[in-house]
Design a protein around this motif. Sequence first.
Motif, PDB file in Angstrom:
ATOM      1  N   GLN A  37      13.832  15.625  73.703  1.00 45.95           N
ATOM      2  CA  GLN A  37      14.671  15.350  74.902  1.00 45.95           C
ATOM      3  C   GLN A  37      16.233  15.872  74.571  1.00 45.95           C
ATOM      4  O   GLN A  37      16.711  16.493  75.456  1.00 45.95           O
ATOM      5  CB  GLN A  37      15.013  13.767  74.819  1.00 45.95           C
ATOM      6  N   GLU A  38      16.557  15.828  73.201  1.00 45.51           N
ATOM      7  CA  GLU A  38      17.893  16.553  73.028  1.00 45.51           C
ATOM      8  C   GLU A  38      17.842  17.925  73.069  1.00 45.51           C
ATOM      9  O   GLU A  38      18.663  18.645  73.767  1.00 45.51           O
ATOM     10  CB  GLU A  38      18.178  16.462  71.541  1.00 45.51           C
TER      11      GLU A  38
ATOM     12  N   ASN B  44      15.876  19.622  75.412  1.00 43.74           N
ATOM     13  CA  ASN B  44      15.725  19.623  76.959  1.00 43.74           C
ATOM     14  C   ASN B  44      16.942  19.487  77.410  1.00 43.74           C
ATOM     15  O   ASN B  44      17.378  20.011  78.625  1.00 43.74           O
ATOM     16  CB  ASN B  44      14.662  18.833  77.663  1.00 43.74           C
ATOM     17  N   ARG B  45      17.911  18.618  76.967  1.00 43.24           N
ATOM     18  CA  ARG B  45      19.231  18.465  77.400  1.00 43.24           C
ATOM     19  C   ARG B  45      20.356  19.313  76.803  1.00 43.24           C
ATOM     20  O   ARG B  45      21.370  19.422  77.470  1.00 43.24           O
ATOM     21  CB  ARG B  45      19.698  16.960  77.174  1.00 43.24           C
ATOM     22  N   ALA B  46      20.000  20.184  76.000  1.00 43.81           N
ATOM     23  CA  ALA B  46      21.102  21.102  75.497  1.00 43.81           C
ATOM     24  C   ALA B  46      21.601  22.262  76.350  1.00 43.81           C
ATOM     25  O   ALA B  46      20.573  22.443  77.214  1.00 43.81           O
ATOM     26  CB  ALA B  46      20.217  21.711  74.262  1.00 43.81           C
ATOM     27  N   THR B  47      22.826  22.521  76.313  1.00 45.94           N
ATOM     28  CA  THR B  47      23.405  23.460  77.360  1.00 45.94           C
ATOM     29  C   THR B  47      24.050  24.376  76.254  1.00 45.94           C
ATOM     30  O   THR B  47      24.567  24.202  75.271  1.00 45.94           O
ATOM     31  CB  THR B  47      24.013  22.894  78.250  1.00 45.94           C
TER      32      THR B  47
ATOM     33  N   SER C  82      18.866  30.713  74.450  1.00 41.88           N
ATOM     34  CA  SER C  82      17.947  30.218  75.139  1.00 41.88           C
ATOM     35  C   SER C  82      16.429  30.507  74.653  1.00 41.88           C
ATOM     36  O   SER C  82      15.508  29.641  74.592  1.00 41.88           O
ATOM     37  CB  SER C  82      17.939  30.447  76.677  1.00 41.88           C
TER      38      SER C  82
END
Length: 197
Positions: free
Chosen positions: A125-126, A128-131, A146
Amino acid sequence: MSVRQSLLAILDQGPCYGYQLRAEFDRRTGSTWPLNVGQIYNTLERLERDGFAAKGDVDEQGHVYWEITDQGRAEVRAWLDSPVERTQGTRDELAIKLAVAATLPGVDVADVIHRQRRVSLGQLQELNRATYAGADPDGPEQLAWSLVVDSMIFAAEAEVRWLDHTEQRLSMHPQHALDLELSTERPKRGRPAKVRS
């Protein structure tokens, strides 16, 4: 991961000093694999010893610029041209932990798997939320970052699938059927015990 070849590939772009190499490595990997400066300089010294890099000019701030040699360029080309071979044996701590836990009497392996799954799903989850925090969202740094993060996401997804698979396989056996008692056969010193069929 090959820090050695990665640093050489960066040096192939032009001379760099240690901190600069670290910054360039971070730019190309999105800081997902942080290197300390000591590791950079140790690697540079080994590259120099092996004839792949050499010390060059020193600037007014005292930075020693390292340069790639022709032998180093050949090493970079060989690295980029060769596929990464995964080792056949596993040294994955989680796989070993579950294999051992499954054979120990009194261990609730399902509980071990459930705790690991919670952590693995949290990491997924972390990720997938990383930007990306870089300046140009469509630039080469974003792309490099990426690629690394995508690899980490796929690995985390594979780990969760493997945990599900392992739980299913273990559920087909009563716990006591998997228990292994200590062997009474004593292996000879320095040699593995022979398996009798």
